[in-house]
Design a protein around this motif. Structure first.
Motif, PDB file in Angstrom:
ATOM      1  N   LYS A   1     -18.176   6.565   5.662  1.00  0.00           N
ATOM      2  CA  LYS A   1     -17.101   7.200   6.426  1.00  0.00           C
ATOM      3  C   LYS A   1     -15.924   7.487   5.500  1.00  0.00           C
ATOM      4  CE  LYS A   1     -15.374   6.617  11.075  1.00  0.00           C
ATOM      5  NZ  LYS A   1     -13.951   6.812  10.995  1.00  0.00           N
TER       6      LYS A   1
ATOM      7  N   HIS B   1     -16.055   5.373  -7.608  1.00  0.00           N
ATOM      8  CA  HIS B   1     -17.305   5.183  -6.860  1.00  0.00           C
ATOM      9  C   HIS B   1     -18.104   6.480  -6.776  1.00  0.00           C
ATOM     10  CE1 HIS B   1     -15.918   6.967  -2.990  1.00  0.00           C
ATOM     11  NE2 HIS B   1     -14.747   6.494  -3.330  1.00  0.00           N
TER      12      HIS B   1
ATOM     13  N   ARG C   1       0.838  -1.203   0.000  1.00  0.00           N
ATOM     14  CA  ARG C   1       0.000   0.000   0.000  1.00  0.00           C
ATOM     15  C   ARG C   1       0.871   1.250   0.000  1.00  0.00           C
ATOM     16  NH1 ARG C   1      -0.406  -2.396   5.061  1.00  0.00           N
ATOM     17  NH2 ARG C   1       0.498  -1.159   6.750  1.00  0.00           N
TER      18      ARG C   1
ATOM     19  N   PRO D   1      -7.256  -5.000  -6.725  1.00  0.00           N
ATOM     20  CA  PRO D   1      -5.876  -4.763  -7.181  1.00  0.00           C
ATOM     21  C   PRO D   1      -4.859  -5.542  -6.341  1.00  0.00           C
ATOM     22  CG  PRO D   1      -7.095  -2.698  -7.073  1.00  0.00           C
ATOM     23  CD  PRO D   1      -7.958  -3.732  -6.427  1.00  0.00           C
TER      24      PRO D   1
ATOM     25  N   THR E   1      -5.413   5.776   0.904  1.00  0.00           N
ATOM     26  CA  THR E   1      -4.561   4.594   0.785  1.00  0.00           C
ATOM     27  C   THR E   1      -4.920   3.796  -0.464  1.00  0.00           C
ATOM     28  OG1 THR E   1      -4.632   4.499   3.192  1.00  0.00           O
ATOM     29  CG2 THR E   1      -3.692   2.605   2.073  1.00  0.00           C
ATOM     30  N   TYR E   2      -3.919   3.431  -1.231  1.00  0.00           N
ATOM     31  CA  TYR E   2      -4.136   2.622  -2.448  1.00  0.00           C
ATOM     32  C   TYR E   2      -3.063   1.547  -2.549  1.00  0.00           C
ATOM     33  CZ  TYR E   2      -8.082   5.325  -3.898  1.00  0.00           C
ATOM     34  OH  TYR E   2      -9.342   5.875  -3.929  1.00  0.00           O
TER      35      TYR E   2
ATOM     36  N   VAL F   1     -10.971   2.331  -7.890  1.00  0.00           N
ATOM     37  CA  VAL F   1     -12.408   2.102  -8.037  1.00  0.00           C
ATOM     38  C   VAL F   1     -13.061   3.471  -8.185  1.00  0.00           C
ATOM     39  CG1 VAL F   1     -14.515   1.296  -6.896  1.00  0.00           C
ATOM     40  CG2 VAL F   1     -12.366   0.021  -6.613  1.00  0.00           C
TER      41      VAL F   1
ATOM     42  N   GLY G   1     -15.834  11.171  -2.617  1.00  0.00           N
ATOM     43  CA  GLY G   1     -14.542  11.348  -1.943  1.00  0.00           C
ATOM     44  C   GLY G   1     -13.535  11.994  -2.875  1.00  0.00           C
ATOM     45  N   PRO G   2     -12.497  12.615  -2.318  1.00  0.00           N
ATOM     46  CA  PRO G   2     -11.520  13.305  -3.166  1.00  0.00           C
ATOM     47  C   PRO G   2     -10.764  12.396  -4.116  1.00  0.00           C
ATOM     48  CG  PRO G   2     -10.846  13.314  -0.846  1.00  0.00           C
ATOM     49  CD  PRO G   2     -12.239  12.779  -0.891  1.00  0.00           C
TER      50      PRO G   2
ATOM     51  N   PRO H   1      -3.165   0.563   8.384  1.00  0.00           N
ATOM     52  CA  PRO H   1      -3.003   1.085   7.044  1.00  0.00           C
ATOM     53  C   PRO H   1      -2.693   2.568   7.053  1.00  0.00           C
ATOM     54  CG  PRO H   1      -5.312   0.917   7.578  1.00  0.00           C
ATOM     55  CD  PRO H   1      -4.550   0.348   8.739  1.00  0.00           C
TER      56      PRO H   1
ATOM     57  N   ARG I   1     -14.921   2.095   4.916  1.00  0.00           N
ATOM     58  CA  ARG I   1     -16.115   1.879   5.730  1.00  0.00           C
ATOM     59  C   ARG I   1     -17.276   2.640   5.096  1.00  0.00           C
ATOM     60  NH1 ARG I   1     -19.527  -0.927   7.991  1.00  0.00           N
ATOM     61  NH2 ARG I   1     -20.599  -0.103   9.825  1.00  0.00           N
ATOM     62  N   HIS I   2     -18.385   1.956   4.931  1.00  0.00           N
ATOM     63  CA  HIS I   2     -19.588   2.616   4.399  1.00  0.00           C
ATOM     64  C   HIS I   2     -19.878   3.901   5.175  1.00  0.00           C
ATOM     65  CE1 HIS I   2     -21.329   0.139   1.330  1.00  0.00           C
ATOM     66  NE2 HIS I   2     -21.316  -0.955   2.077  1.00  0.00           N
TER      67      HIS I   2
ATOM     68  N   GLY J   1      -9.711  -3.895   7.104  1.00  0.00           N
ATOM     69  CA  GLY J   1     -10.793  -3.019   6.668  1.00  0.00           C
ATOM     70  C   GLY J   1     -10.213  -1.951   5.745  1.00  0.00           C
TER      71      GLY J   1
ATOM     72  N   THR K   1     -12.285  -2.951  -3.911  1.00  0.00           N
ATOM     73  CA  THR K   1     -11.118  -2.173  -3.452  1.00  0.00           C
ATOM     74  C   THR K   1      -9.923  -3.087  -3.172  1.00  0.00           C
ATOM     75  OG1 THR K   1     -11.741  -2.233  -1.108  1.00  0.00           O
ATOM     76  CG2 THR K   1     -12.564  -0.375  -2.412  1.00  0.00           C
TER      77      THR K   1
HETATM   78  C1  LIG Z   1      -4.361  -0.951   2.325  1.00  0.00           C
HETATM   79  C2  LIG Z   1      -5.447  -0.382   1.427  1.00  0.00           C
HETATM   80  C3  LIG Z   1      -5.354  -0.553   0.051  1.00  0.00           C
HETATM   81  C4  LIG Z   1      -6.352  -0.041  -0.791  1.00  0.00           C
HETATM   82  N1  LIG Z   1      -6.235  -0.219  -2.148  1.00  0.00           N
HETATM   83  C5  LIG Z   1      -7.175   0.293  -2.981  1.00  0.00           C
HETATM   84  C6  LIG Z   1      -7.030   0.192  -4.395  1.00  0.00           C
HETATM   85  O1  LIG Z   1      -6.018  -0.300  -4.911  1.00  0.00           O
HETATM   86  N2  LIG Z   1      -8.040   0.693  -5.170  1.00  0.00           N
HETATM   87  C7  LIG Z   1      -9.155   1.301  -4.615  1.00  0.00           C
HETATM   88  O2  LIG Z   1     -10.017   1.758  -5.363  1.00  0.00           O
HETATM   89  N3  LIG Z   1      -9.284   1.429  -3.282  1.00  0.00           N
HETATM   90  C8  LIG Z   1      -8.326   0.964  -2.455  1.00  0.00           C
HETATM   91  N4  LIG Z   1      -8.461   1.109  -1.104  1.00  0.00           N
HETATM   92  C9  LIG Z   1      -9.688   1.726  -0.580  1.00  0.00           C
HETATM   93  C10 LIG Z   1      -9.660   3.250  -0.635  1.00  0.00           C
HETATM   94  O3  LIG Z   1      -8.593   3.739   0.182  1.00  0.00           O
HETATM   95  C11 LIG Z   1     -10.996   3.786  -0.101  1.00  0.00           C
HETATM   96  O4  LIG Z   1     -12.043   3.356  -0.930  1.00  0.00           O
HETATM   97  C12 LIG Z   1     -11.003   5.285   0.070  1.00  0.00           C
HETATM   98  O5  LIG Z   1     -11.999   5.595   1.010  1.00  0.00           O
HETATM   99  C13 LIG Z   1     -11.286   6.042  -1.222  1.00  0.00           C
HETATM  100  O6  LIG Z   1     -11.150   7.412  -0.973  1.00  0.00           O
HETATM  101  P1  LIG Z   1     -12.179   8.503  -1.525  1.00  0.00           P
HETATM  102  O7  LIG Z   1     -11.502   9.813  -1.370  1.00  0.00           O
HETATM  103  O8  LIG Z   1     -12.665   8.103  -2.885  1.00  0.00           O
HETATM  104  O9  LIG Z   1     -13.418   8.386  -0.543  1.00  0.00           O
HETATM  105  P2  LIG Z   1     -13.504   8.883   1.011  1.00  0.00           P
HETATM  106  O10 LIG Z   1     -13.389  10.364   1.096  1.00  0.00           O
HETATM  107  O11 LIG Z   1     -12.566   8.092   1.823  1.00  0.00           O
HETATM  108  O12 LIG Z   1     -14.984   8.478   1.362  1.00  0.00           O
HETATM  109  C14 LIG Z   1     -16.103   9.246   0.921  1.00  0.00           C
HETATM  110  C15 LIG Z   1     -17.357   8.371   0.915  1.00  0.00           C
HETATM  111  O13 LIG Z   1     -17.193   7.370  -0.086  1.00  0.00           O
HETATM  112  C16 LIG Z   1     -17.405   6.077   0.482  1.00  0.00           C
HETATM  113  N5  LIG Z   1     -16.503   5.135  -0.196  1.00  0.00           N
HETATM  114  C17 LIG Z   1     -15.145   5.038  -0.082  1.00  0.00           C
HETATM  115  N6  LIG Z   1     -14.690   4.065  -0.890  1.00  0.00           N
HETATM  116  C18 LIG Z   1     -15.775   3.537  -1.514  1.00  0.00           C
HETATM  117  C19 LIG Z   1     -15.951   2.503  -2.480  1.00  0.00           C
HETATM  118  N7  LIG Z   1     -14.921   1.821  -2.992  1.00  0.00           N
HETATM  119  N8  LIG Z   1     -17.223   2.232  -2.910  1.00  0.00           N
HETATM  120  C20 LIG Z   1     -18.277   2.922  -2.448  1.00  0.00           C
HETATM  121  N9  LIG Z   1     -18.180   3.923  -1.527  1.00  0.00           N
HETATM  122  C21 LIG Z   1     -16.938   4.228  -1.077  1.00  0.00           C
HETATM  123  C22 LIG Z   1     -17.107   6.230   1.971  1.00  0.00           C
HETATM  124  O14 LIG Z   1     -17.815   5.284   2.715  1.00  0.00           O
HETATM  125  C23 LIG Z   1     -17.575   7.646   2.248  1.00  0.00           C
HETATM  126  O15 LIG Z   1     -18.954   7.662   2.508  1.00  0.00           O
HETATM  127  C24 LIG Z   1      -7.463   0.644  -0.243  1.00  0.00           C
HETATM  128  C25 LIG Z   1      -7.530   0.852   1.150  1.00  0.00           C
HETATM  129  C26 LIG Z   1      -6.537   0.344   1.975  1.00  0.00           C
HETATM  130  C27 LIG Z   1      -6.613   0.586   3.463  1.00  0.00           C
END
Ligand SMILES: Cc1cc2nc3c(=O)[nH]c(=O)nc-3n(C[C@H](O)[C@H](O)[C@H](O)COP(=O)(O)OP(=O)(O)OC[C@H]3O[C@@H](n4cnc5c(N)ncnc54)[C@H](O)[C@@H]3O)c2cc1C
Length: 316
Positions: free
Chosen positions: A313, A101, A43, A159, A81-82, A99, A105-106, A238, A310-311, A307, A156
């Motif tokens: 959050k 979605h 990550r 990958p 985190t990715y 992903v 989120g930013p 993480p 989180r839905h 994890g 998520t």
């Molecule tokens: C170790 C690790 C590795 C990861 N690797 C990947 C990766 O390779 N590719 C990837 O896409 N994600 C990955 N993730 C998940 C990713 O970090 C989260 O989905 C993150 O919250 C996305 O950030 P955001 O700014 O889009 O949304 P945030 O600002 O974090 O969240 C905004 C809203 O979107 C919702 N949300 C967040 N993710 C999703 C989702 N996937 N589907 C639906 N609703 C969502 C939250 O619940 C919240 O309500 C990883 C996470 C971890 C901890």
């Protein structure tokens, strides 16, 4: 020696729409000559631009985190985190599969509009100072000499699962369950002959339900009666900025996935009848782990669970 992390300034070299919900962003930059790749589920942090600010100045060395925390709220770039989907050191290219979605989120917002040439920052491990130091940094998959493996995750985690599958020894035996939003989101991936990979399309069903059903069926047919093997768990997190992680000494039933990071990774080395790696939405991961440990009787030290989000959050 402790892994040294730094900020890497990169730019977008390619944006590839893989499926309706996966976008591959290829990042490049001379700084990546100093990036240490460990493969598997490694990550990194993605530092996202702020409207009107872009990227606040951060030192590129280990002091980046203190400097980031000290920034005024309006200038502190979001971190997410990715997974490193792949890294090509010679070309200085790194792929992340995002992903898409929506615009909640930013990170997801950024990926829906990023273009070739856009700037980005990532935080990851540097190449070790001495050639004798093994590259380390933020990968959790560690099955040891497990007789069989289980990998289960949502989109998520896809990958990470794909990167793990590509690195497995050809003799590996196991099952893989990956839940994705639609049939069209299945990704091509190669796996050893003894590893069965099932892509499970949600197609509108509640998140995690279909994957949970399949893992339960796997547990009752494949693992029922699995013996437990000793080992001591270690807790990883993480997020350098995250709250407390659950782990040894914390009953899983007590873990509030809205407040704590759901993350527990057993120690490596032992031979085990089964090694399970579960990642994705925290509520679903918690339920799967509970079923495997309490319902089926697999030793908790054979189950790594993470994890990833989180839905409802945001990450931080
Ligand atoms: C170790 C690790 C590795 C990861 N690797 C990947 C990766 O390779 N590719 C990837 O896409 N994600 C990955 N993730 C998940 C990713 O970090 C989260 O989905 C993150 O919250 C996305 O950030 P955001 O700014 O889009 O949304 P945030 O600002 O974090 O969240 C905004 C809203 O979107 C919702 N949300 C967040 N993710 C999703 C989702 N996937 N589907 C639906 N609703 C969502 C939250 O619940 C919240 O309500 C990883 C996470 C971890 C901890």
């Amino acid at each position: 020696m402790a892994t040294r992390y730094r900020v890497f300034s990169v730019r977008v070299a390619a944006v590839t729409s893989l499926t309706p919900h996966f976008v591959r962003v290829t990042l490049t930059g001379d700084a990546l000559a100093d990036f240490s790749s460990v493969g598997l589920d490694q990550r990194i942090k993605v530092v996202l631009p702020l409207d009107g600010v872009g990227f606040s100045e951060l030192p590129e060395d280990e002091d980046w985190y203190a400097a980031w925390r000290a920034l005024p709220d309006a200038e502190r770039n979001p971190l997410r985190t990715y997974t490193v989907r792949s890294f090509r050191p010679d070309a200085r290219e790194l792929d992340i599969d995002f992903v898409a979605h929506g615009d909640a989120g930013p990170a997801s917002r950024w990926v829906s509009s990023c273009r070739v040439g856009d700037e980005l920052r990532i935080v990851g491990p540097r190449v070790p100072e001495s050639p004798e130091d093994l590259p380390t940094g933020a990968a959790e998959f560690a099955p040891g000499h497990a007789s069989r493996i289980l990998l289960a995750g949502d989109e998520t985690a896809a990958p990470a699962i794909c990167a793990i599958l590509e690195a497995l020894d050809v003799s590996t035996v196991g099952h893989v369950f990956i839940e994705v939003p639609t049939d069209a989101d299945r990704l091509p991936v190669s796996a050893p002959a003894g590893v069965e990979v099932r892509w499970i399309a949600r197609n509108g069903a509640t998140h995690g339900v279909r994957m949970t059903d399949q893992v339960h069926a796997w547990a009752s047919t494949v693992v029922a009666g699995a013996a437990s093997v000793a080992g001591s768990p270690s807790v990883g997190s993480p997020s350098v900025a995250a709250g407390p992680a659950c782990g040894d000494g914390v009953e899983l039933a007590d873990v509030d996935v809205d407040e704590q990071v759901l993350w527990d990774v057993p120690a490596t080395e032992e031979s085990r009848p089964v090694y399970a790696w579960i990642a994705g939405e925290a509520g679903c991961v918690k339920e799967l782990r509970r079923h495997l440990v309490r319902g089926v009787g697999i030793d908790r030290k054979q189950v790594a669970f993470m994890g990833y989000w989180r839905h409802g959050k945001a990450e931080n």
